[in-house]
Motif scaffolding. Structure first.
Motif, short mmCIF file in Angstrom:
data_model
loop_
_atom_site.label_atom_id
_atom_site.label_comp_id
_atom_site.label_asym_id
_atom_site.label_seq_id
_atom_site.Cartn_x
_atom_site.Cartn_y
_atom_site.Cartn_z
N ALA A 218 35.47 95.39 112.99
CA ALA A 218 34.45 96.52 112.72
C ALA A 218 34.55 97.87 113.39
O ALA A 218 34.63 98.87 112.68
N GLU A 219 35.03 97.68 114.65
CA GLU A 219 35.14 98.97 115.16
C GLU A 219 36.19 99.96 114.60
O GLU A 219 36.62 101.11 114.83
N LEU A 220 37.29 99.16 114.39
CA LEU A 220 38.30 99.78 113.47
C LEU A 220 38.78 100.01 112.02
O LEU A 220 39.38 100.37 111.34
N GLN A 221 37.70 99.16 111.44
CA GLN A 221 37.67 98.98 109.92
C GLN A 221 37.81 100.14 109.21
O GLN A 221 36.74 101.01 109.60
N LYS A 222 38.29 100.26 108.27
CA LYS A 222 38.15 101.51 107.27
C LYS A 222 37.75 101.05 105.63
O LYS A 222 38.59 100.39 104.98
N ILE A 223 36.47 100.95 105.29
CA ILE A 223 36.01 100.54 104.21
C ILE A 223 36.21 101.42 103.01
O ILE A 223 35.86 102.72 103.16
N THR A 224 37.04 101.02 102.05
CA THR A 224 37.37 101.79 101.04
C THR A 224 36.36 101.52 99.79
O THR A 224 36.58 100.36 99.16
N PRO A 225 35.92 102.44 98.96
CA PRO A 225 35.00 102.23 97.85
C PRO A 225 35.98 102.35 96.70
O PRO A 225 36.81 103.32 96.68
N TYR A 226 35.67 101.28 95.80
CA TYR A 226 36.42 101.46 94.41
C TYR A 226 35.49 101.96 93.30
O TYR A 226 34.28 101.24 93.48
N ALA A 227 36.04 102.82 92.64
CA ALA A 227 34.79 103.37 91.67
C ALA A 227 35.43 103.61 90.36
O ALA A 227 37.20 103.79 90.25
N ALA A 228 34.82 103.70 89.19
CA ALA A 228 35.35 103.82 87.89
C ALA A 228 34.95 105.00 87.31
O ALA A 228 33.76 105.61 87.62
N GLY A 229 35.38 105.70 86.62
CA GLY A 229 35.09 107.09 85.74
C GLY A 229 35.93 107.23 84.53
O GLY A 229 36.93 106.44 84.19
N ILE A 230 35.40 108.03 83.55
CA ILE A 230 35.88 108.33 82.41
C ILE A 230 36.74 109.66 82.26
O ILE A 230 36.18 110.76 82.84
N VAL A 231 38.04 109.58 81.87
CA VAL A 231 38.72 110.67 81.76
C VAL A 231 37.92 111.80 80.79
O VAL A 231 37.42 111.50 79.95
N ALA A 232 38.08 112.99 81.39
CA ALA A 232 37.28 114.08 80.63
C ALA A 232 37.81 114.14 79.23
O ALA A 232 37.13 114.44 78.22
N SER A 233 38.94 114.13 78.84
CA SER A 233 39.64 114.15 77.51
C SER A 233 39.60 112.77 76.86
O SER A 233 40.05 112.89 75.72
N SER A 234 39.20 111.70 77.04
CA SER A 234 38.92 110.61 76.52
C SER A 234 38.31 110.72 74.97
O SER A 234 37.15 111.56 75.06
N ARG A 235 38.85 110.15 74.00
CA ARG A 235 38.30 110.16 72.73
C ARG A 235 37.43 109.01 72.40
O ARG A 235 37.14 108.71 71.43
N HIS A 236 37.30 108.07 73.41
CA HIS A 236 36.66 107.02 73.29
C HIS A 236 35.52 106.89 74.21
O HIS A 236 35.37 105.63 75.10
N ARG A 237 34.74 107.76 74.43
CA ARG A 237 33.75 107.61 75.53
C ARG A 237 32.70 106.34 75.20
O ARG A 237 32.27 105.84 76.26
#
Length: 266
Positions: A218-237
Protein backbone atom coordinates in the motif's frame (compact mmCIF):
# COMPACT_ATOMS: atom_id res chain seq x y z
CA UNK A 1 -46.76 -0.33 -77.19
CA UNK A 2 -48.68 0.64 -74.05
CA UNK A 3 -48.01 -2.78 -72.53
CA UNK A 4 -44.31 -2.47 -73.31
CA UNK A 5 -44.21 1.00 -71.78
CA UNK A 6 -45.94 -0.27 -68.63
CA UNK A 7 -43.45 -3.13 -68.37
CA UNK A 8 -40.54 -0.74 -68.67
CA UNK A 9 -42.00 1.48 -65.98
CA UNK A 10 -42.37 -1.51 -63.61
CA UNK A 11 -38.78 -2.54 -64.28
CA UNK A 12 -37.59 0.98 -63.61
CA UNK A 13 -39.47 1.15 -60.30
CA UNK A 14 -38.17 -2.27 -59.24
CA UNK A 15 -34.61 -1.26 -60.10
CA UNK A 16 -34.97 1.95 -58.11
CA UNK A 17 -36.29 0.09 -55.07
CA UNK A 18 -33.47 -2.44 -55.21
CA UNK A 19 -30.87 0.31 -55.58
CA UNK A 20 -32.30 2.14 -52.60
CA UNK A 21 -32.23 -1.03 -50.51
CA UNK A 22 -28.62 -1.70 -51.44
CA UNK A 23 -27.53 1.85 -50.76
CA UNK A 24 -29.18 2.00 -47.33
CA UNK A 25 -28.07 -1.45 -46.14
CA UNK A 26 -24.54 -0.32 -45.17
CA UNK A 27 -26.02 2.64 -43.32
CA UNK A 28 -28.27 0.36 -41.32
CA UNK A 29 -25.37 -1.91 -40.52
CA UNK A 30 -23.15 1.04 -39.61
CA UNK A 31 -25.81 2.34 -37.21
CA UNK A 32 -25.62 -0.94 -35.25
CA UNK A 33 -21.82 -1.24 -35.35
CA UNK A 34 -20.21 0.31 -32.30
CA UNK A 35 -16.44 0.84 -32.45
CA UNK A 36 -15.01 0.51 -28.95
CA UNK A 37 -11.31 0.69 -28.05
CA UNK A 38 -9.89 -0.61 -24.77
CA UNK A 39 -6.41 -0.11 -23.38
CA UNK A 40 -4.51 -3.07 -21.96
CA UNK A 41 -5.51 -2.94 -18.30
CA UNK A 42 -9.19 -3.37 -19.12
CA UNK A 43 -8.73 -5.57 -22.20
CA UNK A 44 -9.54 -9.00 -20.78
CA UNK A 45 -12.73 -7.83 -19.10
CA UNK A 46 -13.66 -5.87 -22.22
CA UNK A 47 -13.39 -8.93 -24.47
CA UNK A 48 -15.76 -10.96 -22.32
CA UNK A 49 -18.23 -8.18 -21.59
CA UNK A 50 -18.46 -7.06 -25.23
CA UNK A 51 -19.34 -10.60 -26.34
CA UNK A 52 -21.99 -10.84 -23.63
CA UNK A 53 -23.39 -7.44 -24.59
CA UNK A 54 -23.83 -8.54 -28.21
CA UNK A 55 -25.74 -11.62 -27.03
CA UNK A 56 -27.92 -9.53 -24.72
CA UNK A 57 -28.50 -6.82 -27.34
CA UNK A 58 -29.55 -8.42 -30.64
CA UNK A 59 -28.66 -6.42 -33.74
CA UNK A 60 -25.75 -4.56 -32.14
CA UNK A 61 -22.16 -5.44 -33.03
CA UNK A 62 -19.26 -4.22 -30.90
CA UNK A 63 -16.16 -3.79 -33.05
CA UNK A 64 -13.56 -4.66 -30.40
CA UNK A 65 -10.26 -2.81 -30.83
CA UNK A 66 -7.27 -2.24 -28.58
CA UNK A 67 -4.60 0.40 -28.02
CA UNK A 68 -2.52 1.96 -25.23
CA UNK A 69 -3.91 4.91 -23.27
CA UNK A 70 -0.70 6.84 -23.94
CA UNK A 71 2.73 6.44 -25.45
CA UNK A 72 4.28 6.90 -28.89
CA UNK A 73 3.02 3.82 -30.74
CA UNK A 74 0.68 4.30 -33.70
CA UNK A 75 -2.04 2.26 -31.99
CA UNK A 76 -2.11 4.53 -28.93
CA UNK A 77 -5.61 5.93 -28.50
CA UNK A 78 -4.57 9.63 -28.72
CA UNK A 79 -2.71 8.92 -31.98
CA UNK A 80 -5.74 7.15 -33.44
CA UNK A 81 -7.98 10.07 -32.61
CA UNK A 82 -5.43 12.46 -34.12
CA UNK A 83 -5.66 10.46 -37.37
CA UNK A 84 -9.41 10.90 -37.37
CA UNK A 85 -10.30 7.24 -36.91
CA UNK A 86 -14.09 6.82 -36.47
CA UNK A 87 -14.24 5.61 -32.86
CA UNK A 88 -17.24 5.63 -30.54
CA UNK A 89 -16.31 4.38 -27.04
CA UNK A 90 -12.94 4.62 -25.30
CA UNK A 91 -12.03 2.58 -22.21
CA UNK A 92 -8.70 3.73 -20.84
CA UNK A 93 -6.67 5.11 -17.96
CA UNK A 94 -8.76 7.82 -16.29
CA UNK A 95 -6.21 10.68 -16.32
CA UNK A 96 -5.39 9.97 -19.98
CA UNK A 97 -9.10 10.13 -20.78
CA UNK A 98 -9.29 13.45 -18.92
CA UNK A 99 -6.65 14.89 -21.26
CA UNK A 100 -8.75 13.93 -24.26
CA UNK A 101 -11.75 15.58 -22.61
CA UNK A 102 -9.73 18.77 -22.10
CA UNK A 103 -8.84 18.70 -25.81
CA UNK A 104 -12.50 18.40 -26.76
CA UNK A 105 -12.01 14.95 -28.29
CA UNK A 106 -14.20 13.14 -25.74
CA UNK A 107 -17.49 14.33 -24.23
CA UNK A 108 -16.72 14.84 -20.55
CA UNK A 109 -20.37 14.40 -19.57
CA UNK A 110 -20.17 10.76 -20.64
CA UNK A 111 -17.16 9.76 -18.51
CA UNK A 112 -17.81 6.83 -16.18
CA UNK A 113 -15.16 5.28 -13.91
CA UNK A 114 -15.50 1.50 -14.20
CA UNK A 115 -12.72 -0.05 -12.10
CA UNK A 116 -9.42 0.46 -10.32
CA UNK A 117 -6.22 -1.32 -11.27
CA UNK A 118 -3.28 -2.17 -9.01
CA UNK A 119 0.37 -2.68 -10.01
CA UNK A 120 1.75 -6.19 -9.57
CA UNK A 121 5.11 -7.76 -10.37
CA UNK A 122 6.06 -11.10 -11.91
CA UNK A 123 8.95 -13.44 -12.62
CA UNK A 124 9.30 -16.20 -15.23
CA UNK A 125 7.45 -19.41 -14.36
CA UNK A 126 9.66 -21.61 -12.21
CA UNK A 127 11.95 -18.78 -11.09
CA UNK A 128 12.47 -17.86 -7.45
CA UNK A 129 9.98 -15.24 -6.32
CA UNK A 130 11.06 -12.27 -4.20
CA UNK A 131 8.98 -10.95 -1.32
CA UNK A 132 7.07 -7.71 -1.96
CA UNK A 133 5.30 -7.20 1.34
CA UNK A 134 7.31 -4.21 2.56
CA UNK A 135 9.10 -1.20 1.13
CA UNK A 136 12.49 -2.73 1.89
CA UNK A 137 11.51 -6.01 0.20
CA UNK A 138 10.42 -4.20 -2.95
CA UNK A 139 13.68 -2.27 -3.00
CA UNK A 140 15.64 -5.51 -2.62
CA UNK A 141 13.62 -7.18 -5.40
CA UNK A 142 14.47 -4.40 -7.86
CA UNK A 143 18.14 -4.35 -6.87
CA UNK A 144 18.63 -8.13 -7.00
CA UNK A 145 16.94 -8.73 -10.37
CA UNK A 146 19.51 -8.92 -13.20
CA UNK A 147 17.07 -7.41 -15.71
CA UNK A 148 13.76 -5.57 -15.28
CA UNK A 149 10.88 -4.46 -17.52
CA UNK A 150 8.04 -1.99 -17.03
CA UNK A 151 5.43 -0.61 -19.42
CA UNK A 152 5.17 2.66 -21.31
CA UNK A 153 1.67 3.28 -19.96
CA UNK A 154 0.39 4.42 -16.56
CA UNK A 155 2.08 1.84 -14.34
CA UNK A 156 5.41 2.12 -16.13
CA UNK A 157 5.40 5.90 -16.05
CA UNK A 158 4.86 5.74 -12.30
CA UNK A 159 7.64 3.19 -11.79
CA UNK A 160 10.12 5.06 -13.98
CA UNK A 161 9.41 8.59 -12.83
CA UNK A 162 8.23 8.22 -9.23
CA UNK A 163 8.79 4.83 -7.59
CA UNK A 164 12.48 4.36 -8.39
CA UNK A 165 13.31 7.85 -7.16
CA UNK A 166 11.31 7.31 -4.00
CA UNK A 167 13.21 4.08 -3.31
CA UNK A 168 16.52 5.81 -4.04
CA UNK A 169 17.53 3.24 -6.66
CA UNK A 170 16.82 5.10 -9.91
CA UNK A 171 20.34 4.92 -11.36
CA UNK A 172 20.94 1.26 -10.51
CA UNK A 173 17.60 0.03 -11.86
CA UNK A 174 17.55 2.14 -15.03
CA UNK A 175 20.99 0.79 -15.91
CA UNK A 176 19.56 -2.73 -16.19
CA UNK A 177 15.87 -2.04 -16.86
CA UNK A 178 13.82 -0.81 -19.77
CA UNK A 179 10.43 0.57 -20.60
CA UNK A 180 8.46 -1.65 -22.98
CA UNK A 181 6.29 0.01 -25.66
CA UNK A 182 3.04 -1.74 -26.64
CA UNK A 183 4.08 -5.34 -25.85
CA UNK A 184 2.70 -6.62 -22.52
CA UNK A 185 5.44 -6.75 -19.88
CA UNK A 186 4.33 -10.28 -19.00
CA UNK A 187 5.35 -11.49 -22.44
CA UNK A 188 8.82 -10.00 -22.00
CA UNK A 189 9.14 -11.82 -18.67
CA UNK A 190 7.71 -15.08 -20.02
CA UNK A 191 10.29 -15.10 -22.83
CA UNK A 192 13.00 -14.39 -20.22
CA UNK A 193 14.02 -11.14 -21.85
CA UNK A 194 13.60 -9.77 -18.33
CA UNK A 195 13.94 -11.58 -15.01
CA UNK A 196 11.46 -9.31 -13.22
CA UNK A 197 8.64 -7.13 -14.53
CA UNK A 198 5.86 -4.94 -13.21
CA UNK A 199 2.59 -3.81 -14.77
CA UNK A 200 -1.11 -3.67 -13.95
CA UNK A 201 -2.21 -7.03 -12.49
CA UNK A 202 -5.03 -7.21 -15.04
CA UNK A 203 -2.42 -7.04 -17.83
CA UNK A 204 -0.09 -9.61 -16.30
CA UNK A 205 -2.82 -12.09 -15.41
CA UNK A 206 -3.64 -13.41 -18.92
CA UNK A 207 0.01 -14.10 -19.80
CA UNK A 208 1.18 -17.70 -19.64
CA UNK A 209 4.71 -18.57 -18.59
CA UNK A 210 4.96 -16.16 -15.67
CA UNK A 211 4.37 -16.20 -11.95
CA UNK A 212 2.73 -13.15 -10.43
CA UNK A 213 4.61 -12.52 -7.19
CA UNK A 214 2.09 -10.04 -5.83
CA UNK A 215 0.97 -6.42 -5.84
CA UNK A 216 3.09 -3.56 -4.56
CA UNK A 217 2.40 -2.80 -0.87
CA UNK A 218 0.00 0.00 0.00
CA UNK A 219 2.82 2.44 0.81
CA UNK A 220 4.15 2.16 -2.76
CA UNK A 221 1.02 1.27 -4.69
CA UNK A 222 -0.29 3.44 -7.51
CA UNK A 223 -3.98 2.84 -8.11
CA UNK A 224 -5.05 3.55 -11.67
CA UNK A 225 -8.72 4.16 -12.44
CA UNK A 226 -10.09 2.90 -15.75
CA UNK A 227 -12.89 4.93 -17.24
CA UNK A 228 -15.09 4.94 -20.32
CA UNK A 229 -16.18 7.90 -22.41
CA UNK A 230 -17.81 8.67 -25.75
CA UNK A 231 -15.78 10.24 -28.54
CA UNK A 232 -17.17 13.69 -29.30
CA UNK A 233 -17.48 12.91 -33.02
CA UNK A 234 -19.33 9.61 -32.48
CA UNK A 235 -22.41 9.14 -34.65
CA UNK A 236 -23.74 6.38 -32.44
CA UNK A 237 -24.19 8.16 -29.13
CA UNK A 238 -27.30 6.28 -27.99
CA UNK A 239 -25.66 2.90 -28.60
CA UNK A 240 -22.44 4.10 -26.95
CA UNK A 241 -24.30 5.28 -23.85
CA UNK A 242 -26.11 1.95 -23.59
CA UNK A 243 -22.84 0.00 -23.86
CA UNK A 244 -21.15 2.07 -21.14
CA UNK A 245 -24.15 1.57 -18.86
CA UNK A 246 -23.76 -2.16 -19.39
CA UNK A 247 -20.06 -2.07 -18.51
CA UNK A 248 -20.82 -0.08 -15.36
CA UNK A 249 -23.70 -2.29 -14.22
CA UNK A 250 -23.55 -4.62 -11.24
CA UNK A 251 -23.72 -7.58 -13.59
CA UNK A 252 -20.21 -6.79 -14.81
CA UNK A 253 -18.58 -6.80 -11.37
CA UNK A 254 -17.69 -10.49 -11.25
CA UNK A 255 -16.02 -10.34 -14.67
CA UNK A 256 -14.01 -7.26 -13.69
CA UNK A 257 -12.85 -8.84 -10.44
CA UNK A 258 -11.88 -12.10 -12.15
CA UNK A 259 -9.80 -10.16 -14.67
CA UNK A 260 -7.69 -8.65 -11.87
CA UNK A 261 -9.49 -5.32 -11.52
CA UNK A 262 -11.30 -3.81 -8.53
CA UNK A 263 -14.82 -3.12 -9.80
CA UNK A 264 -16.57 0.20 -9.27
CA UNK A 265 -19.84 -1.01 -10.83
CA UNK A 266 -23.16 0.49 -9.80
Amino acid sequence: MQRQSSLLRRRFVLSAVMAAAISTAPLAQAADRLVAVSSGGFAEAFKELAVRYEKDTPGVTVDRQFGPSMGETKQAIPARLARGEPLDVLIMVGPALDKLIEQGLVDGATKVVLADSYIACAVPAGAAAPELGTVDQVKAAFLSAPSIAWSDSASGEYIQNVLLKRLGIEAEVKAKGRQIPATPVGEIVASRQAAFGCQQRSELQPVKGIRIVGELPAELQKITPYAAGIVASSRHRAQAEAFIRYLASGGSAETLTRSGLHARTR
